[in-house]
Design a protein around this motif. Sequence first.
Motif, PDB file in Angstrom:
ATOM      1  N   ILE A 212     -10.886 -12.702   3.270  1.00 27.16           N
ATOM      2  CA  ILE A 212     -11.563 -12.614   4.568  1.00 27.16           C
ATOM      3  C   ILE A 212     -11.067 -13.719   5.487  1.00 27.16           C
ATOM      4  O   ILE A 212     -10.742 -13.489   6.648  1.00 27.16           O
ATOM      5  N   ASP A 213     -10.986 -14.930   4.930  1.00 26.00           N
ATOM      6  CA  ASP A 213     -10.557 -16.068   5.735  1.00 26.00           C
ATOM      7  C   ASP A 213      -9.164 -15.845   6.320  1.00 26.00           C
ATOM      8  O   ASP A 213      -8.888 -16.234   7.456  1.00 26.00           O
ATOM      9  N   MET A 214      -8.284 -15.194   5.545  1.00 24.97           N
ATOM     10  CA  MET A 214      -6.911 -14.995   6.012  1.00 24.97           C
ATOM     11  C   MET A 214      -6.749 -13.716   6.826  1.00 24.97           C
ATOM     12  O   MET A 214      -5.634 -13.278   7.077  1.00 24.97           O
ATOM     13  N   SER A 215      -7.857 -13.088   7.221  1.00 20.69           N
ATOM     14  CA  SER A 215      -7.835 -11.884   8.059  1.00 20.69           C
ATOM     15  C   SER A 215      -7.081 -10.735   7.404  1.00 20.69           C
ATOM     16  O   SER A 215      -6.497  -9.908   8.104  1.00 20.69           O
ATOM     17  N   LEU A 216      -7.036 -10.689   6.090  1.00 17.45           N
ATOM     18  CA  LEU A 216      -6.355  -9.578   5.434  1.00 17.45           C
ATOM     19  C   LEU A 216      -7.197  -8.320   5.614  1.00 17.45           C
ATOM     20  O   LEU A 216      -8.411  -8.399   5.801  1.00 17.45           O
ATOM     21  N   SER A 217      -6.549  -7.169   5.576  1.00 17.21           N
ATOM     22  CA  SER A 217      -7.297  -5.932   5.785  1.00 17.21           C
ATOM     23  C   SER A 217      -6.675  -4.812   4.971  1.00 17.21           C
ATOM     24  O   SER A 217      -5.617  -4.978   4.369  1.00 17.21           O
ATOM     25  N   LEU A 221      -7.465  -6.100   1.166  1.00 16.43           N
ATOM     26  CA  LEU A 221      -8.792  -6.718   1.276  1.00 16.43           C
ATOM     27  C   LEU A 221      -9.783  -6.025   0.344  1.00 16.43           C
ATOM     28  O   LEU A 221     -10.545  -6.678  -0.375  1.00 16.43           O
ATOM     29  N   ILE A 309      -6.168  -2.909   9.324  1.00 10.74           N
ATOM     30  CA  ILE A 309      -6.686  -2.732  10.678  1.00 10.74           C
ATOM     31  C   ILE A 309      -5.544  -2.780  11.683  1.00 10.74           C
ATOM     32  O   ILE A 309      -4.825  -3.773  11.775  1.00 10.74           O
ATOM     33  N   ARG A 328      -1.834  -5.338  17.028  1.00 10.54           N
ATOM     34  CA  ARG A 328      -2.225  -6.130  15.870  1.00 10.54           C
ATOM     35  C   ARG A 328      -1.788  -5.322  14.658  1.00 10.54           C
ATOM     36  O   ARG A 328      -2.384  -4.297  14.330  1.00 10.54           O
ATOM     37  N   PHE A 332       1.802  -7.278   9.174  1.00 15.27           N
ATOM     38  CA  PHE A 332       2.197  -8.600   9.641  1.00 15.27           C
ATOM     39  C   PHE A 332       1.138  -9.629   9.269  1.00 15.27           C
ATOM     40  O   PHE A 332       1.440 -10.671   8.690  1.00 15.27           O
ATOM     41  N   VAL A 333      -0.115  -9.320   9.569  1.00 18.04           N
ATOM     42  CA  VAL A 333      -1.196 -10.271   9.286  1.00 18.04           C
ATOM     43  C   VAL A 333      -1.379 -10.426   7.777  1.00 18.04           C
ATOM     44  O   VAL A 333      -1.610 -11.532   7.283  1.00 18.04           O
ATOM     45  N   LEU A 335       0.755 -10.502   5.559  1.00 15.67           N
ATOM     46  CA  LEU A 335       1.782 -11.344   4.944  1.00 15.67           C
ATOM     47  C   LEU A 335       1.499 -12.827   5.121  1.00 15.67           C
ATOM     48  O   LEU A 335       2.154 -13.664   4.506  1.00 15.67           O
ATOM     49  N   GLY A 336       0.524 -13.153   5.960  1.00 12.80           N
ATOM     50  CA  GLY A 336       0.258 -14.558   6.281  1.00 12.80           C
ATOM     51  C   GLY A 336      -0.136 -15.412   5.085  1.00 12.80           C
ATOM     52  O   GLY A 336      -0.047 -16.635   5.145  1.00 12.80           O
TER      53      GLY A 336
ATOM     54  N   ASN B  49     -17.136 -13.947  10.678  1.00 16.18           N
ATOM     55  CA  ASN B  49     -16.255 -14.539   9.668  1.00 16.18           C
ATOM     56  C   ASN B  49     -14.843 -13.977   9.679  1.00 16.18           C
ATOM     57  O   ASN B  49     -14.028 -14.334   8.854  1.00 16.18           O
ATOM     58  N   TYR B  50     -14.556 -13.072  10.602  1.00 13.12           N
ATOM     59  CA  TYR B  50     -13.265 -12.382  10.543  1.00 13.12           C
ATOM     60  C   TYR B  50     -12.563 -12.422  11.898  1.00 13.12           C
ATOM     61  O   TYR B  50     -13.034 -11.823  12.858  1.00 13.12           O
ATOM     62  N   LEU B  51     -11.474 -13.153  11.961  1.00 18.43           N
ATOM     63  CA  LEU B  51     -10.681 -13.201  13.188  1.00 18.43           C
ATOM     64  C   LEU B  51      -9.658 -12.080  13.116  1.00 18.43           C
ATOM     65  O   LEU B  51      -8.713 -12.145  12.336  1.00 18.43           O
ATOM     66  N   ASN B  53      -7.784 -10.452  15.777  1.00 15.51           N
ATOM     67  CA  ASN B  53      -6.596 -10.387  16.617  1.00 15.51           C
ATOM     68  C   ASN B  53      -6.443 -11.663  17.435  1.00 15.51           C
ATOM     69  O   ASN B  53      -7.425 -12.185  17.953  1.00 15.51           O
ATOM     70  N   VAL B  72     -17.177  -8.956   8.828  1.00 18.25           N
ATOM     71  CA  VAL B  72     -16.750  -8.019   7.792  1.00 18.25           C
ATOM     72  C   VAL B  72     -17.893  -7.062   7.457  1.00 18.25           C
ATOM     73  O   VAL B  72     -19.013  -7.489   7.200  1.00 18.25           O
ATOM     74  N   GLY B  99      -8.256 -19.093   8.680  1.00 20.78           N
ATOM     75  CA  GLY B  99      -6.874 -19.231   8.230  1.00 20.78           C
ATOM     76  C   GLY B  99      -5.980 -18.096   8.708  1.00 20.78           C
ATOM     77  O   GLY B  99      -4.772 -18.258   8.845  1.00 20.78           O
ATOM     78  N   GLY B 100      -6.574 -16.948   8.974  1.00 21.50           N
ATOM     79  CA  GLY B 100      -5.810 -15.764   9.360  1.00 21.50           C
ATOM     80  C   GLY B 100      -5.069 -15.900  10.674  1.00 21.50           C
ATOM     81  O   GLY B 100      -4.245 -15.068  11.004  1.00 21.50           O
ATOM     82  N   ILE B 102      -2.890 -18.000  11.285  1.00 23.26           N
ATOM     83  CA  ILE B 102      -1.650 -18.759  11.079  1.00 23.26           C
ATOM     84  C   ILE B 102      -0.401 -18.026  11.576  1.00 23.26           C
ATOM     85  O   ILE B 102       0.403 -18.595  12.316  1.00 23.26           O
ATOM     86  N   TRP B 103      -0.241 -16.767  11.207  1.00 21.29           N
ATOM     87  CA  TRP B 103       0.970 -16.052  11.637  1.00 21.29           C
ATOM     88  C   TRP B 103       0.829 -15.535  13.065  1.00 21.29           C
ATOM     89  O   TRP B 103       1.799 -15.479  13.814  1.00 21.29           O
ATOM     90  N   GLN B 104      -0.359 -15.139  13.436  1.00 24.40           N
ATOM     91  CA  GLN B 104      -0.538 -14.578  14.776  1.00 24.40           C
ATOM     92  C   GLN B 104      -0.315 -15.653  15.841  1.00 24.40           C
ATOM     93  O   GLN B 104       0.239 -15.373  16.904  1.00 24.40           O
TER      94      GLN B 104
END
Lengths: 366, 147
Positions: A212-217, A221, A309, A328, A332-333, A335-336, B49-51, B53, B72, B99-100, B102-104
């Motif tokens: 969740i923290d790394m915005s994986l989807s 996820l 997403i 978005r 790509f996200v 892989l972060g 809790n979810y960023l 974009n 979420v 943390g998400g 980082i790449w964006q």
Amino acid sequence: MTIKTEEFLLNLGPQHPSTHGVFRIILTLDGETVVKAVPVPGYLHRGIEKLAESRTYTQVIPYTDRLDYLAGMLMNWGYVYAVEKLMNVEVPERAEYIRVIVGELARIASHLVATGAYAADIGGLTGFIYTFRDREDIMDLLEMISGARLTPSYMRIGGVAADIPDGFIEKCRRFIDYLPDAIEEYNGLITGNEIFQARTKNVAVLSAEKAIDMSLSGPVLRASGVNYDLRKARPYSVYDRFEFEVPLGTKGDCFDRYYVRLLEMEQSAKIIRQALDQLPEGPIKGKVPKVIKPPKGEAYAEIESSKGIMGTYVVSDGSTNPYRVHFRRPSFVNLGYLDEMLKGWKIADVIAILGSIDIVLGEVDA
Amino acid sequence: MSQKPLSEIVEELRSKYPGVEVSEQGTLTVPPDTLVAFMRDLKENYGFNYLTNVTAADYMEYFETVYDVSIVGEPHMFHIKTKVDRNSPVVPSMVPIWGGAIWQEREVYDLMGITFKDHPDLRRILLDDAWTEHPLRKDYKYEGGRE
């Protein structure tokens, strides 16, 4: 006597079949163990967002096909959905149902590639052949309805390009009736394989909090047990009218990420079946002016694509061309967090971990 | 986690952060100096809790960075923007909070040329490291293509 050892650099890719395209990872290895991994994307960057600024709103649609070219329909959908939100266009019911049908077909096709390619990554090329055999049926269906296999450009702002052709529904039903047999075959061939399990179970376990923290989807996820699927959480189109489940993993390892996709295919087939049963009559395109000129403003909209997403941000300055478009892209996200996921694993596991994320470079690099 | 309706959250945030503007569509424009406190509050006290974009747009006189934040499993989403000075484009990084980013944020840095303060690894991501310009800027000149 102690033997002196030292770390060394290894370039994985950009030309390597298991990177699923032109993706490069610079690995620092201690023997076979990864000490550090630096992913280098960008080899397929075409500047689609910049190109879109000098195209009309409709002319952008074919570019979206070239993001996730394994599920072009879903990319079309994500874009037109945002423009429709910007223009406040109502999409006719029949068009929404057709979108759901082709969208879920594209999701199955994308998951079939992911499943087969993953089997091949682990060393079982046979799995690849079997999933591609069945994906061919979907390619035929998409070709029937849109004229193209990979780059359909089938969706339009306000609807879809053409109505369902004769014979499509029957062929589609035949396919979803057959799909459970195919999945059983994959389970026997890939899922149940002892070597496959040894290579994927307990490998690169991803916790729900970190995901969740790394915005994986997407499946990445959900394999960690997080119930977040936009078709359920924020139903768009007509997804609130179908009964389906969101498959979740329990552990968050490579095996779960693989297996969630298989389960999702079953759910997609279930959705398609219901959509075919409920398919209403009516127009396939809403009331949209010939020249599309959205009012000044902006919109951000998200859909659940096969990889996660997919969001589209569109800014209009009132002219016929979008002022700014941003995609978005889920691959790509997703892989972060790869660099951290790879740390401490053996080089053979790198392939298994990267494959389990299921990336497509058209989307990563945009 | 957060059961309050969005409109109530917006009202609370407005009273806490007087600099925040709310548009008709519900877009929040936050001044860059309160952005970190605002975002942290949103995550820790309202459960966002979810960023999803992170992106940016160039309006010639200024830049805008855009954040879409959600929860979420819930339908809520906030569309948050910050105006950035075009002559010294620096905004705080969201990586310490989500943390998400980082790449964006690297992508925005690469293509738009906005610097994210406190980003742990701010390098170009899509273009070559030797590239000097930022193509998504409106004044970027390139050969070929269409007008």
